[in-house]
Design an enzyme around this catalytic site. Structure first.
Site, mmCIF file in Angstrom:
data_model
loop_
_atom_site.group_PDB
_atom_site.id
_atom_site.type_symbol
_atom_site.label_atom_id
_atom_site.label_comp_id
_atom_site.label_asym_id
_atom_site.label_seq_id
_atom_site.Cartn_x
_atom_site.Cartn_y
_atom_site.Cartn_z
ATOM 1 N N HIS A 228 0.781 -1.320 0.188
ATOM 2 C CA HIS A 228 0.035 0.104 -0.025
ATOM 3 C C HIS A 228 0.873 1.214 0.112
ATOM 4 O O HIS A 228 1.909 1.280 0.795
ATOM 5 C CB HIS A 228 -0.874 -0.123 1.274
ATOM 6 C CG HIS A 228 -1.720 0.958 1.378
ATOM 7 N ND1 HIS A 228 -1.471 2.443 1.909
ATOM 8 C CD2 HIS A 228 -3.190 1.047 1.470
ATOM 9 C CE1 HIS A 228 -2.507 3.214 1.774
ATOM 10 N NE2 HIS A 228 -3.480 2.358 1.465
ATOM 11 N N ARG A 276 -2.323 1.181 -4.611
ATOM 12 C CA ARG A 276 -2.381 -0.580 -4.431
ATOM 13 C C ARG A 276 -2.537 -1.146 -6.030
ATOM 14 O O ARG A 276 -3.244 -0.493 -6.752
ATOM 15 C CB ARG A 276 -3.174 -1.108 -3.367
ATOM 16 C CG ARG A 276 -3.603 -0.689 -2.177
ATOM 17 C CD ARG A 276 -4.580 -1.512 -1.342
ATOM 18 N NE ARG A 276 -5.615 -0.701 -0.932
ATOM 19 C CZ ARG A 276 -6.687 -1.270 -0.361
ATOM 20 N NH1 ARG A 276 -6.921 -2.604 -0.459
ATOM 21 N NH2 ARG A 276 -7.635 -0.631 -0.002
ATOM 22 N N LYS A 279 -6.149 -0.406 -8.063
ATOM 23 C CA LYS A 279 -6.859 0.599 -7.430
ATOM 24 C C LYS A 279 -6.745 1.803 -8.178
ATOM 25 O O LYS A 279 -6.156 1.813 -9.213
ATOM 26 C CB LYS A 279 -6.559 0.627 -5.916
ATOM 27 C CG LYS A 279 -6.702 -0.606 -4.944
ATOM 28 C CD LYS A 279 -8.247 -0.404 -4.383
ATOM 29 C CE LYS A 279 -8.381 0.354 -3.227
ATOM 30 N NZ LYS A 279 -9.961 0.748 -2.631
ATOM 31 N N ASP A 282 -5.158 8.440 -6.899
ATOM 32 C CA ASP A 282 -5.736 9.348 -6.082
ATOM 33 C C ASP A 282 -4.647 10.404 -5.959
ATOM 34 O O ASP A 282 -3.454 10.072 -5.607
ATOM 35 C CB ASP A 282 -5.965 8.514 -4.794
ATOM 36 C CG ASP A 282 -6.520 9.468 -3.431
ATOM 37 O OD1 ASP A 282 -6.275 10.582 -3.498
ATOM 38 O OD2 ASP A 282 -7.136 8.527 -2.637
ATOM 39 N N TYR A 285 -1.772 10.211 -3.226
ATOM 40 C CA TYR A 285 -0.425 9.275 -3.496
ATOM 41 C C TYR A 285 0.618 10.017 -4.413
ATOM 42 O O TYR A 285 1.640 9.621 -4.245
ATOM 43 C CB TYR A 285 -0.989 8.033 -4.218
ATOM 44 C CG TYR A 285 -1.769 7.283 -3.259
ATOM 45 C CD1 TYR A 285 -1.180 6.579 -2.012
ATOM 46 C CD2 TYR A 285 -3.162 6.908 -3.406
ATOM 47 C CE1 TYR A 285 -1.894 5.720 -1.458
ATOM 48 C CE2 TYR A 285 -3.966 6.282 -2.651
ATOM 49 C CZ TYR A 285 -3.343 5.647 -1.622
ATOM 50 O OH TYR A 285 -4.201 4.863 -0.502
ATOM 51 N N ASP A 333 -8.462 14.413 -4.259
ATOM 52 C CA ASP A 333 -8.299 13.192 -4.649
ATOM 53 C C ASP A 333 -8.388 12.622 -6.303
ATOM 54 O O ASP A 333 -7.473 12.592 -6.793
ATOM 55 C CB ASP A 333 -9.306 12.113 -3.864
ATOM 56 C CG ASP A 333 -9.597 10.716 -4.449
ATOM 57 O OD1 ASP A 333 -9.001 10.347 -5.489
ATOM 58 O OD2 ASP A 333 -10.317 9.747 -3.521
ATOM 59 N N ASP A 340 -10.097 18.605 0.261
ATOM 60 C CA ASP A 340 -9.987 18.631 1.801
ATOM 61 C C ASP A 340 -8.526 18.970 2.193
ATOM 62 O O ASP A 340 -7.580 19.151 1.334
ATOM 63 C CB ASP A 340 -10.541 17.292 2.445
ATOM 64 C CG ASP A 340 -9.610 16.174 1.911
ATOM 65 O OD1 ASP A 340 -8.524 16.277 1.887
ATOM 66 O OD2 ASP A 340 -10.417 15.244 1.373
ATOM 67 N N HIS A 343 -5.896 16.225 1.401
ATOM 68 C CA HIS A 343 -5.517 16.094 0.028
ATOM 69 C C HIS A 343 -4.720 17.200 -0.587
ATOM 70 O O HIS A 343 -3.870 17.159 -1.157
ATOM 71 C CB HIS A 343 -6.612 15.636 -0.869
ATOM 72 C CG HIS A 343 -6.925 14.286 -0.901
ATOM 73 N ND1 HIS A 343 -8.087 13.978 0.029
ATOM 74 C CD2 HIS A 343 -6.581 13.166 -1.502
ATOM 75 C CE1 HIS A 343 -8.093 12.603 -0.147
ATOM 76 N NE2 HIS A 343 -7.229 12.175 -0.792
HETATM 77 ZN ZN LIG Z 1 -6.789 10.234 -1.136
#
Ligand SMILES: [Zn+2]
Lengths: 419, 309
Positions: A228, A276, A279, A282, A285, A333, A340, A343
């Site tokens: 992760h 990951r 996935k 985002d 990351y 994201d 937010d 992020h």
């Molecule tokens: Zn995120």
């Protein structure tokens, strides 16, 4: 760098791979949706400007106003609500931080210190927590409030860190809490800034972190857990806090497999990172994976791995500027999500990685525990690697601590002077 | 709020929140219900009151903010101090879990309770409900690993991941759990088990040849069981045959991941021209965003060979 051959790597990849499987599953449907929504925002040959003033306005909210009751879900994360906007503002608009903020920050963090445990909790009257302690100490570091630094009872913080230590070398988050690699990172980063690192504190820890690497090459939250991005950063940064990264990273990680996994985090056409396998990309990351790249780039030349980044900085810049900027300010994201503070902090920290080249300077400081993460330097990234327009330039950071450049060193050295 | 309706609090002086002064950073304008409950909570936590009313209070606070780890920890202490029925607690946690499926404090709480109860009977069914809501929930899968190891529940695990993988062959969490189920036990899996895994994974790859989860699992199993990667050469060639190089039709290459594994196999055999061709195809056509990485692999392999002379 000028004498070296510079390959043409400053380019973006806006095409999807020509190989797409026809079998549709929940995963591929979600991936397809995200790829399409990103494509709609990626304009060929054009890169949007970083909407600095809108982001700055958004990030100043916690400094100026009470947050609405919808933030109650973050009531056990108060130190984070202070650290995230400060870290982000320091990168994009340090002048906007009000001059009186310093004592306000330290008073707000001190209100989160647990009476009984001496370390920092999620809010007033809450039990101490390693993540709150990490975020709180980072916020204190940014505040530069040396009176508060002086007032902090480091001895009690050390006692708390030792109380969180598990027999197997790992750390748990709080009394009765979960043991994971975040807790390790938070404990070690805190101990370094406060200059309370001891051999006893880190006994067996490096082996425990090593056990968190999975067959995929990435790092999971604890042994056997799925690889992760967030935990990968915590694990890699922990190694950088525990010893000379030139030695401990190759020794305690299967570096080849780690790099392979890390490289697979970048997707096209989006350009961003996923956390990951299989996935979605985002924005946060951009830091968790991008921060790993920053750390690796810092040791690659010495390990004879070349100097060219092993990923596409131009594509991450594209994802951040095209897809992560909320029109109303703040970063997010992915398209369709709201901005937010979390992020905003980690997308912008990722953008800083795009724009700078970090490097570990072997011997920059005396080679002792609590100096390893402070022996870093940086320079602006070469324009052959990624073209950064002047108006988008943001600040540098310490890639181990995720603090504005110079802040971690200043706090540590303040305490080291007491030795 | 049931804690107020059901119990008297006259003897308790609420402790207001101190955010760090009037000009604190990031204060939250709480609803009155939450603010008042927290004031009582601080007061009873301070005197370490373990009572029915403080237990009720934790219930009300958790339903307003399930991420409040302090309340969970306090709740555990009350449950143990009052010797409460822990099975009933698990039922309540199931209700909270379904109300807030993203909350992760419940998993640590549940671990503490189930560990003390020393009985996992309710666990697998609840985990399955939660994984239906979110098939990749990290905390649920981690909890499942703890449970399996703690209560020696290995027998169910490979079949369970087979079902999950059949539902979505790209569910990486299920693949990771399968690896744990095969290799996480004390006893080393037999050759037969490993061979079965390899066949199972090859079949999964044929359904979706780009699926990185299955490929990572396949190469992971080979490495962990000490089998040479070259055992996979003919399988990879059925999916990608780069021998005709750039003149190749797209039909000859159906999987970037098989090209990657082929490159690794050729590199191991020190057949650098073939490995380089595969890396070049990846860099220039099939996985171009990772171009720098593929070029790096190429130059490292070349340097290694040159260094050998
Ligand atoms: Zn995120």
């Amino acid at each position: 760098m000028a004498a070296q051959y510079i390959p043409e790597i400053n380019k973006v990849h806006n095409q999807e791979s020509p190989l797409l499987d026809s079998l549709v599953t929940e995963t591929s449907a979600a991936q397809n949706g995200t790829a399409r929504s990103c494509e709609g925002l990626i304009l060929e040959g054009q890169l949007p400007v970083l909407n600095r003033s809108a982001h700055s306005q958004f990030l100043q909210i916690p400094l100026k106003l009470a947050l609405p009751s919808a933030f109650t879900g973050l009531d056990a994360s108060k130190p984070w609500l202070i650290y995230w906007p400060l870290q982000a503002l320091s990168l994009i608009d340090p002048a906007s931080i009000p001059p009186d903020y310093s004592a306000r920050v330290s008073a707000s963090i001190f209100a989160c210190i647990s009476d009984t445990e001496g370390a920092i909790g999620g809010g007033n009257g809450q039990i101490a927590h390693l993540a709150s302690t990490y975020a709180g100490v980072n916020a204190l570091a940014i505040s530069g409030d040396t009176k508060a630094w002086q007032a902090l009872d480091r001895n009690r913080v050390y006692q708390f860190l030792m109380a969180m230590k598990c027999d197997d070398g790992g750390f748990r988050m709080h009394h009765g809490g979960e043991e994971d690699v975040r807790a390790v990172y938070c404990a070690l980063a805190t101990a370094t800034l406060l200059d309370i690192m001891t051999e006893e504190l880190v006994q067996g820890t490096i082996e425990w972190v090593s056990r968190c690497q999975t067959y995929e090459g990435g790092i999971g939250g604890a042994p056997d857990n799925e690889a992760h991005g967030g935990y990968a950063f915590c694990g890699l940064a922990s190694l950088c806090l525990l010893g000379n990264p030139l030695e401990v990273i190759p020794e305690y990680l299967d570096l080849e497999n780690f790099v392979r996994w890390l490289s697979a985090r970048q997707y096209q056409p989006e350009g961003g990172f996923s956390g990951r396998s299989n996935k979605l990309v985002d924005g946060c990351y951009s830091w968790w994976v991008g921060g790993c790249w920053a750390l690796l780039e810092g040791i690659m030349p010495s390990l004879k791995m070349g100097w060219v980044p092993l990923w596409s900085k131009a594509d991450l810049q594209k994802y951040i500027l095209c897809c992560c900027q909320s029109p109303r300010g703040g970063l997010r994201d992915k398209p369709g999500k709201s901005a937010d503070f979390y992020h905003s902090c980690y997308v912008l920290s990722g953008l800083s990685v795009v724009q700078h080249r970090y490097r570990y300077v072997d011997g920059a400081r005396e080679k002792t525990l609590s100096n390893w993460s402070l022996s870093w330097d940086y320079s602006a990234e070469d324009s052959a690697v990624v073209e950064v327009s002047v108006e988008n330039q943001i600040g540098a950071l310490n890639p181990v601590h995720v603090l504005p450049w110079g802040v971690a060193e200043k706090m540590h050295d303040f305490y080291a002077a007491y030795r | 709020m049931s804690y107020i309706e059901e119990f008297s609090w006259d003897d308790i002086t609420p402790i207001p929140q101190n955010d760090g002064g009037n000009d604190a950073i990031a204060p939250i304008a709480y609803d009155d219900d939450y603010r008042i409950a927290m004031e009582y909570l601080r007061a009873v936590m301070k005197i370490e009151e373990f009572s029915e009313r403080s237990l009720k209070l934790t219930e009300d606070v958790i339903l307003m903010n399930a991420a409040h780890y302090t309340v969970w920890q306090y709740r555990t202490r009350i449950l143990f101090a009052l010797d409460k029925d822990l099975e009933q607690e698990l039922v309540w946690v199931e209700f909270v879990g379904q109300k807030f499926p993203k909350n992760y404090q419940i998993w640590n709480h549940r671990e503490v309770i189930v560990n003390k109860l020393d009985n996992p009977i309710r666990e697998l069914p609840f985990i399955e409900v939660m994984l239906e809501i979110d098939t990749k929930n990290y905390h649920v899968w981690s909890y499942r690993q703890w449970l399996v190891r703690r209560f020696d529940l290995w027998a169910t695990e490979v079949p369970y991941t087979t079902i999950m993988i059949e539902q979505d062959v790209r569910n990486n969490s299920a693949w990771n759990h399968r690896f744990f189920a095969i290799f996480g036990r004390k006893e080393v899996p037999s050759d037969e088990v490993v061979s079965d895994e390899i066949e199972f994974t090859k079949a999964a790859i044929l359904k979706a040849p780009q699926n990185t989860s299955a490929w990572n699992y396949l190469t992971g199993v080979m490495k962990k069981s000490g089998r040479p990667l070259s055992d996979l050469e003919s399988f990879c060639l059925t999916l990608s045959n780069p021998s005709s190089g750039f003149k190749t039709q797209d039909l000859d290459i159906t999987s970037a991941r098989s090209l990657e594994v082929l490159a690794d196999i050729y590199a191991e055999k020190q057949d650098i021209p073939k490995a380089s061709l595969a890396w070049t195809l990846l860099a220039e056509k099939y996985d171009t965003v990772r171009e720098n990485y593929w070029n790096h692999r190429k130059s490292q392999a070349t340097a290694k060979i040159l260094g050998a002379f």
